[in-house]
Design a protein around this motif. Sequence first.
Motif, PDB file in Angstrom:
ATOM      1  N   LEU A 196       0.822  -1.206   0.000  1.00  0.00           N
ATOM      2  CA  LEU A 196       0.000   0.000   0.000  1.00  0.00           C
ATOM      3  C   LEU A 196       0.859   1.260   0.000  1.00  0.00           C
ATOM      4  O   LEU A 196       0.549   2.245  -0.683  1.00  0.00           O
ATOM      5  CB  LEU A 196      -0.939  -0.021   1.208  1.00  0.00           C
ATOM      6  N   ARG A 197       1.940   1.242   0.760  1.00  0.00           N
ATOM      7  CA  ARG A 197       2.830   2.417   0.780  1.00  0.00           C
ATOM      8  C   ARG A 197       3.513   2.587  -0.576  1.00  0.00           C
ATOM      9  O   ARG A 197       3.680   3.713  -1.057  1.00  0.00           O
ATOM     10  CB  ARG A 197       3.862   2.274   1.897  1.00  0.00           C
ATOM     11  N   ALA A 198       3.912   1.476  -1.176  1.00  0.00           N
ATOM     12  CA  ALA A 198       4.541   1.558  -2.499  1.00  0.00           C
ATOM     13  C   ALA A 198       3.545   2.093  -3.528  1.00  0.00           C
ATOM     14  O   ALA A 198       3.911   2.879  -4.417  1.00  0.00           O
ATOM     15  CB  ALA A 198       5.058   0.189  -2.918  1.00  0.00           C
ATOM     16  N   ILE A 199       2.289   1.686  -3.423  1.00  0.00           N
ATOM     17  CA  ILE A 199       1.268   2.174  -4.350  1.00  0.00           C
ATOM     18  C   ILE A 199       1.092   3.682  -4.203  1.00  0.00           C
ATOM     19  O   ILE A 199       0.979   4.409  -5.200  1.00  0.00           O
ATOM     20  CB  ILE A 199      -0.058   1.427  -4.116  1.00  0.00           C
ATOM     21  N   GLN A 200       1.075   4.181  -2.964  1.00  0.00           N
ATOM     22  CA  GLN A 200       0.956   5.626  -2.775  1.00  0.00           C
ATOM     23  C   GLN A 200       2.107   6.368  -3.451  1.00  0.00           C
ATOM     24  O   GLN A 200       1.906   7.371  -4.152  1.00  0.00           O
ATOM     25  CB  GLN A 200       0.923   5.966  -1.280  1.00  0.00           C
ATOM     26  N   ASP A 201       3.325   5.863  -3.257  1.00  0.00           N
ATOM     27  CA  ASP A 201       4.491   6.503  -3.880  1.00  0.00           C
ATOM     28  C   ASP A 201       4.417   6.418  -5.406  1.00  0.00           C
ATOM     29  O   ASP A 201       4.766   7.373  -6.111  1.00  0.00           O
ATOM     30  CB  ASP A 201       5.784   5.852  -3.384  1.00  0.00           C
ATOM     31  N   ALA A 202       3.973   5.272  -5.914  1.00  0.00           N
ATOM     32  CA  ALA A 202       3.869   5.102  -7.363  1.00  0.00           C
ATOM     33  C   ALA A 202       2.820   6.035  -7.948  1.00  0.00           C
ATOM     34  O   ALA A 202       3.000   6.598  -9.035  1.00  0.00           O
ATOM     35  CB  ALA A 202       3.540   3.653  -7.701  1.00  0.00           C
ATOM     36  N   LEU A 203       1.715   6.225  -7.244  1.00  0.00           N
ATOM     37  CA  LEU A 203       0.699   7.176  -7.689  1.00  0.00           C
ATOM     38  C   LEU A 203       1.252   8.596  -7.689  1.00  0.00           C
ATOM     39  O   LEU A 203       1.013   9.384  -8.606  1.00  0.00           O
ATOM     40  CB  LEU A 203      -0.536   7.086  -6.794  1.00  0.00           C
ATOM     41  N   ASP A 204       1.989   8.932  -6.637  1.00  0.00           N
ATOM     42  CA  ASP A 204       2.580  10.269  -6.559  1.00  0.00           C
ATOM     43  C   ASP A 204       3.551  10.506  -7.711  1.00  0.00           C
ATOM     44  O   ASP A 204       3.678  11.628  -8.210  1.00  0.00           O
ATOM     45  CB  ASP A 204       3.304  10.456  -5.226  1.00  0.00           C
ATOM     46  N   ASP A 205       4.250   9.442  -8.122  1.00  0.00           N
ATOM     47  CA  ASP A 205       5.205   9.561  -9.230  1.00  0.00           C
ATOM     48  C   ASP A 205       4.529   9.445 -10.595  1.00  0.00           C
ATOM     49  O   ASP A 205       5.171   9.643 -11.625  1.00  0.00           O
ATOM     50  CB  ASP A 205       6.278   8.472  -9.121  1.00  0.00           C
ATOM     51  N   GLY A 206       3.257   9.096 -10.609  1.00  0.00           N
ATOM     52  CA  GLY A 206       2.529   9.008 -11.870  1.00  0.00           C
ATOM     53  C   GLY A 206       2.980   7.866 -12.750  1.00  0.00           C
ATOM     54  O   GLY A 206       2.964   7.974 -13.978  1.00  0.00           O
ATOM     55  N   ALA A 211     -10.530  -0.247   3.563  1.00  0.00           N
ATOM     56  CA  ALA A 211     -11.203   0.928   4.119  1.00  0.00           C
ATOM     57  C   ALA A 211     -10.726   1.211   5.540  1.00  0.00           C
ATOM     58  O   ALA A 211     -10.689   2.362   5.988  1.00  0.00           O
ATOM     59  CB  ALA A 211     -12.711   0.718   4.103  1.00  0.00           C
ATOM     60  N   GLN A 212     -10.344   0.175   6.250  1.00  0.00           N
ATOM     61  CA  GLN A 212      -9.828   0.338   7.611  1.00  0.00           C
ATOM     62  C   GLN A 212      -8.346   0.707   7.612  1.00  0.00           C
ATOM     63  O   GLN A 212      -7.908   1.548   8.396  1.00  0.00           O
ATOM     64  CB  GLN A 212     -10.041  -0.963   8.382  1.00  0.00           C
ATOM     65  N   ARG A 213      -7.557   0.108   6.703  1.00  0.00           N
ATOM     66  CA  ARG A 213      -6.106   0.263   6.739  1.00  0.00           C
ATOM     67  C   ARG A 213      -5.632   1.621   6.223  1.00  0.00           C
ATOM     68  O   ARG A 213      -4.691   2.194   6.761  1.00  0.00           O
ATOM     69  CB  ARG A 213      -5.433  -0.835   5.919  1.00  0.00           C
ATOM     70  N   LEU A 214      -6.255   2.122   5.172  1.00  0.00           N
ATOM     71  CA  LEU A 214      -5.746   3.349   4.556  1.00  0.00           C
ATOM     72  C   LEU A 214      -5.706   4.518   5.535  1.00  0.00           C
ATOM     73  O   LEU A 214      -4.686   5.214   5.630  1.00  0.00           O
ATOM     74  CB  LEU A 214      -6.553   3.700   3.309  1.00  0.00           C
ATOM     75  N   PRO A 215      -6.773   4.791   6.291  1.00  0.00           N
ATOM     76  CA  PRO A 215      -6.680   5.892   7.267  1.00  0.00           C
ATOM     77  C   PRO A 215      -5.644   5.624   8.356  1.00  0.00           C
ATOM     78  O   PRO A 215      -4.960   6.547   8.797  1.00  0.00           O
ATOM     79  CB  PRO A 215      -8.099   5.965   7.854  1.00  0.00           C
ATOM     80  N   GLU A 216      -5.526   4.378   8.783  1.00  0.00           N
ATOM     81  CA  GLU A 216      -4.532   4.043   9.809  1.00  0.00           C
ATOM     82  C   GLU A 216      -3.120   4.359   9.343  1.00  0.00           C
ATOM     83  O   GLU A 216      -2.269   4.791  10.132  1.00  0.00           O
ATOM     84  CB  GLU A 216      -4.622   2.554  10.168  1.00  0.00           C
ATOM     85  N   LEU A 217      -2.857   4.144   8.059  1.00  0.00           N
ATOM     86  CA  LEU A 217      -1.518   4.354   7.508  1.00  0.00           C
ATOM     87  C   LEU A 217      -1.309   5.776   7.001  1.00  0.00           C
ATOM     88  O   LEU A 217      -0.206   6.125   6.579  1.00  0.00           O
ATOM     89  CB  LEU A 217      -1.265   3.365   6.361  1.00  0.00           C
TER      90      LEU A 217
END
Length: 756
Positions: free
Chosen positions: A453-463, A477-483
């Motif tokens: 999930l963290r890698a996906i966020q970074d990949a999205l940020d990098d486009g 739905a539970q994990r994303l806000p926690e992270l």
Amino acid sequence: MDDTLRRAALDYHQFPQPGKMRIEPTKRMVNQRDLALAYSPGVAAPCLEIAADPDKALDYTARGNLVAVISNGTAVLGLGAIGALASKPVMEGKAVLFKKFADIDVFDIEVDTTDPEKFIEAVALLEPTFGGINLEDIKAPECFAIEAALRERMNIPVFHDDQHGTAIVVAAAVRNALVLQGKALSEARLVTSGAGAAAMACVDLLVSMGLPVENVTLTDKDGVVHDKREGMPPNMARYARRTDARTLPEVLPGANVFLGLSAPGVLKPEWLPLLADKPLIFALANPEPEILPEVARAERPDAIVATGRSDYPNQVNNVLCFPYIFRGALDAGATTINEAMKVAAAEAIASLARLPAHESVASAYGGRKLVFGPEYIIPTPFDPRLIVEIAPAVAKAAMDSGVAKRPLDIEAYKRSLAQQNTRSTQLMMPVFEAARHTRTRIAYGEGEDERVLRAIQDALDDGIVQPVIVARRRILAQRLPELGLRFELDKDVEVIDPETDHAILGPLVDAYRNAAARKGVPSAEIIRHVYRRPTVTAAMLLRTGHVDAALVGGNSEYWGQVEHVLRTIDRGPGQSRVYALSGLILDAGALFITDTHMVPDPTPEQIAEMTMLAAAEIRQFGLEPRVALLSHSNFGSSHSPSARKMRTANAILREKAPDLLVDGEMHADAALSQRLRERLVPDSRFDGPANLLVMPNLDAANITLTALSASSSSPTVGPMLMGLSRPIHVLTPGVTARGILNLTAIAAAEVMQQKR
């Protein structure tokens, strides 16, 4: 400290050799010519250049990256005036922090005098040696006069970290805590407990950032700092209040911020109701704060609490700023560290805390959820983004305020710092550039894994990706806000939920039956594999064209996941086997090894096949492959089956890939040393060290990879599967979020290459 910790600390400092640092040369010195260049007569050349132009010292010496950490031992941590010599372990520790966090070299210097004039003279005379001066653990009020005098006399940055380092981190924390409490700095009312060097620097910086002078009330061991007090230094007199109040509880009513830099237990629980609604309580005395956080929160659950301790949230730690302030100041050639540079550092720190925490930070802090909020108002010291955010902000402020002698291209400077900070960045940069803005559709099998999930966020940020996550929506739905992750389900990412998405998974069952029924998968297991094995689900999404690439595995044994992939994704045209390539980012550069995971004992033909595949993969990194076929034999010295295999593979490669820079069979030391190769053979096929080591069997490749990785703490890239018809890679159980991000970019670049 208890006796166990004390003994461990003493052993840490004594073994395997005394102290925490040593000096190592940056240039080779192995023969007479090296000696002639390093010393007489060659050293005269740079000496004359510097004599003609003093700024050339930055080109020919280490001065531009050398800082002095200097103390007289009059106020050492919580130990007091223990003297110059006893302060040396602390100064060595500070030196190590400079090196670890910002790659700045340091000499620690302990000056044996309590006379400020003698100290000033001793330090000022050292200016030719250093690019900057970090004053440390000097007691107030002498520290003010010492720093002011040295700043006046010296044309390099002079920075008393006990004052300004603390102030910068406090300012960042106050900025963010007020945001969370819905308040503005311009309207805040602040009361201190303590009026020493750190406290005065804190209020001065906050005032420069917008806190009104009239909203500050100082208290110290003698009570409230009021306008009738005599003998105050000018920096304290500036805040002297016209008031009849003389004690701390008398000035607390209505205060928004309590800033403690004084002594243990000074702030009493029964006084906390006096503070304003949603107060900030900064209890920064060490090791025992003015009030313990649990006590403060029990009385005021609406408060945001910070301390100087690492065992509580919101640790105000100078290491968040001083290495990076000096990094930016040195690189910009700043002649001083001024107020604008300090404000820039504080704002950069505050901004970073508002971003999702870096994956490596979560690992360093035992997986604790670090999301911007009341218990996470400043970044942690191990956030690798600190240098990339703070140093450029400081350098830009130096340039804008006219104190920089070496102006920088800030964006290029950021990229340079990123390369230094994460060694894989430099190797991966061409791959990321190839993948950027492609919006490749990539399926992630283990979509509920925090690293993914963290890698996906970074990949999205990098486009670089349009993620398709195999996961249960209710868990996400539970994990994303926690992270603290920002992407939205079914908007930024597509979710394939085995519990609900039967319209997508149903057709995959029939397709999987056609692909795997004759590859050892019982008919009764087909449905369960598609719905319950995320590696199969992601691989089938790739096989059926729903996505362009896939990353699977990471939570279980590697080979078991590979077997699922091999049943699902066909080999590429003409490929006899599938191989794995892994990369290491060593200090000397990138080094790739194959085959690290797949074929136990390859034939000469397979050795040649994997080498050509690996060479093509390496070119994606912007490197020209230099291939060494390794063996226990050096260029025909043995006729064992293993040596003959590598010799035959070399002959095949020369025929099939005549332009490939490949040689062997050879020892590993010959592969990495051109000088040694030249002694062994007169016609080596490539110059310099090899960057691709091809091993005679899987044991040799995997052992070499893991030994090098463990012994050097080198970042690893891969393993990358080669020889399949579609881009898919299997994650190892030890993979990090950064490793997943790297493989995401590699897979996206492979898709682009296939399309071309």
